[in-house]
Design an enzyme around this catalytic site. Structure first.
Site, PDB file in Angstrom:
ATOM      1  N   ASN A   1      78.727  32.729   9.778  1.00  0.00           N
ATOM      2  CA  ASN A   1      79.789  33.738   9.795  1.00  0.00           C
ATOM      3  C   ASN A   1      80.494  33.882  11.134  1.00  0.00           C
ATOM      4  O   ASN A   1      81.513  34.554  11.226  1.00  0.00           O
ATOM      5  CB  ASN A   1      79.249  35.110   9.357  1.00  0.00           C
ATOM      6  CG  ASN A   1      78.274  35.654  10.354  1.00  0.00           C
ATOM      7  OD1 ASN A   1      77.230  35.057  10.587  1.00  0.00           O
ATOM      8  ND2 ASN A   1      78.608  36.758  10.986  1.00  0.00           N
TER       9      ASN A   1
ATOM     10  N   ILE B   1      80.216  28.898  16.395  1.00  0.00           N
ATOM     11  CA  ILE B   1      80.164  27.472  16.061  1.00  0.00           C
ATOM     12  C   ILE B   1      79.960  27.292  14.547  1.00  0.00           C
ATOM     13  O   ILE B   1      80.573  26.425  13.925  1.00  0.00           O
ATOM     14  CB  ILE B   1      79.006  26.810  16.848  1.00  0.00           C
ATOM     15  CG1 ILE B   1      79.267  26.919  18.347  1.00  0.00           C
ATOM     16  CG2 ILE B   1      78.800  25.364  16.428  1.00  0.00           C
ATOM     17  CD1 ILE B   1      78.064  26.628  19.235  1.00  0.00           C
ATOM     18  N   GLY B   2      79.112  28.150  13.974  1.00  0.00           N
ATOM     19  CA  GLY B   2      78.811  28.042  12.539  1.00  0.00           C
ATOM     20  C   GLY B   2      80.057  28.248  11.683  1.00  0.00           C
ATOM     21  O   GLY B   2      80.307  27.510  10.729  1.00  0.00           O
TER      22      GLY B   2
ATOM     23  N   SER C   1      69.984  23.019  22.214  1.00  0.00           N
ATOM     24  CA  SER C   1      70.808  23.367  23.379  1.00  0.00           C
ATOM     25  C   SER C   1      70.350  22.568  24.589  1.00  0.00           C
ATOM     26  O   SER C   1      69.190  22.137  24.670  1.00  0.00           O
ATOM     27  CB  SER C   1      70.649  24.852  23.693  1.00  0.00           C
ATOM     28  OG  SER C   1      71.207  25.146  24.952  1.00  0.00           O
TER      29      SER C   1
ATOM     30  N   TYR D   1      64.121  31.536  25.406  1.00  0.00           N
ATOM     31  CA  TYR D   1      65.223  30.823  24.718  1.00  0.00           C
ATOM     32  C   TYR D   1      65.020  29.313  24.860  1.00  0.00           C
ATOM     33  O   TYR D   1      65.107  28.578  23.872  1.00  0.00           O
ATOM     34  CB  TYR D   1      66.574  31.238  25.322  1.00  0.00           C
ATOM     35  CG  TYR D   1      67.759  30.546  24.671  1.00  0.00           C
ATOM     36  CD1 TYR D   1      68.093  30.782  23.336  1.00  0.00           C
ATOM     37  CD2 TYR D   1      68.549  29.634  25.383  1.00  0.00           C
ATOM     38  CE1 TYR D   1      69.180  30.137  22.734  1.00  0.00           C
ATOM     39  CE2 TYR D   1      69.634  28.993  24.793  1.00  0.00           C
ATOM     40  CZ  TYR D   1      69.945  29.252  23.463  1.00  0.00           C
ATOM     41  OH  TYR D   1      71.012  28.604  22.868  1.00  0.00           O
TER      42      TYR D   1
END
Ligand SMILES: NC(=O)c1ccc[n+]([C@@H]2O[C@H](COP(=O)([O-])OP(=O)(O)OC[C@H]3O[C@@H](n4cnc5c(N)ncnc54)[C@H](OP(=O)(O)O)[C@@H]3O)[C@@H](O)[C@H]2O)c1
Length: 338
Positions: A61, A64-65, A188, A214
């Site tokens: 939504n 990038i997606g 990433s 992360y």
């Protein structure tokens, strides 16, 4: 006569200033465009017709997606938008259906909740009997404090790795009955920093550091891809798994940073120039979707639409990949894994 000469020389020096001004502005403009093109990086080299393909995009939504979904819809795919927030999901569906009516469908998925993932997989399998491509894109970054998911995982490893690990395993029966299926894991470059502590993956006994957590989750995305492909190869399964770094992209990923709402608008002009646009950030994912199946380098890490060496040789070992897999099977309570 003298007065005429003066007027003429004033006019010509004025026009000279003007043309220097325009020349300078043109140089600055060309320079900015060049920098922006360089920042935006590689572009998808070809497009396939995706009609008759079903593709799931987690976190489709925004950022990038969402840009990934727009391209998939334009090229004929049926897109399942798998996100946690119904309102934001439905807003995105409206936009996608403007590009091509009935091209996409929202299905609720909260990757930080194992029950939600199981419900999503059941709903998907009750509606579709094939899955050409699973794009594990959703992610969170740098959550300030150690927050636990419903199932007791540190939130970043819980959402970014364990959630996608369970999802992929639950969808495997439908994936494997789809010839030449693809699994694309959005990792990433942050994987090169720090390491993954498999003795304490949820930071229960070690001090929590938001960027460390992360990085660990993005290392996990790569280890998962490598082990997944190893299993496909061993079982002669006709599917390929890839992972990638999308670039440093102007999205909402940093929205957990302190004072984000104040700092981001101030830094926006710089971000506009020096960060990839979301559309540019989707290119490497799209390269893995559109590339001929035979040319895809399975188990590999892509950057700027090409295979790229991974960093962090200490964390990215076969032993860690196997250990993480076995640990994940137990922690997400899978009876049977791929
Ligand atoms: N942006 C960058 O510079 C960059 C760099 C390297 C890697 N990446 C990776 O790229 C991927 C996409 O990020 P982005 O930059 O596009 O950020 P984004 O705009 O914040 O998008 C992240 C998406 O993930 C969804 N999401 C978060 N938690 C979820 C959950 N528990 N269940 C389901 N969906 C969830 C979000 O949904 P909501 O709308 O509900 O929040 C959103 O749709 C991430 O995996 C990120 O790690 C990004």
């Amino acid at each position: 006569m003298n007065q005429e000469t003066d007027t003429h020389s004033i006019e010509s020096s004025h026009s000279c200033c003007c043309s220097m001004y325009y020349y300078g502005a043109a140089v600055v403009f060309i320079l900015l465009i060049t920098v922006k093109n360089w920042v935006n990086g590689g572009k998808v080299s070809k497009r396939r017709d995706l009609s008759n393909e079903v593709i799931i995009v987690t976190g489709g939504n925004s950022g990038i997606g969402f840009e990934t979904c727009k391209d998939l819809v334009r090229n004929g795919a049926k897109v399942i938008l798998a996100t946690r927030n119904e309102q934001r999901g439905q807003n995105a569906i409206k936009e996608l259906n403007k590009i091509r009516p009935n091209s996409s469908e929202f299905m609720k998925l909260d990757l930080s909740d194992l029950t939600s993932i199981r419900l999503f997989a059941n709903e998907f399998k009750s509606k579709y009997n094939k899955l050409n491509c699973l794009i594990n894109n959703a992610g969170i970054m740098a959550i300030s404090t150690r927050v636990l998911t419903k199932d007791g995982f540190e939130s970043q490893i819980g959402t970014n790795h364990f959630g996608h690990f369970l999802l992929t395993n639950l969808l495997f029966d439908v994936l494997k009955q789809t010839p030449q299926f693809r699994i694309i894991n959005v990792s990433s470059r942050a994987h090169i920093r720090n390491t993954i502590n498999l003795d304490d993956i949820n930071f229960s006994n070690t001090p929590y550091q938001k960027f460390y957590a992360y990085s660990a989750s993005k290392i996990a995305n790569i280890l998962f891809t490598q082990e997944l492909q190893k299993k496909f190869d061993a079982k002669k399964i006709n599917g390929k798994a890839m992972c990638l770094h999308p670039g440093v992209v102007r999205t909402e990923l940093a929205s957990h940073f302190p004072y984000y709402n104040i700092v981001y608008p101030i830094l926006y002009p710089i971000a506009l120039l020096l960060l990839k646009s979301p559309e540019a950030g989707a290119q490497t994912t799209l390269q893995c979707v559109h590339e001929d199946f035979s040319k895809l380098e399975s188990g590999k890490y892509y950057v700027d639409c090409k295979v790229h060496p991974t960093g962090n040789k200490t964390a990215l070992t076969t032993q860690n990949a196997e250990r993480l897999w076995d640990m994940s099977v137990k922690l997400v309570k899978l009876d049977q894994s791929i």
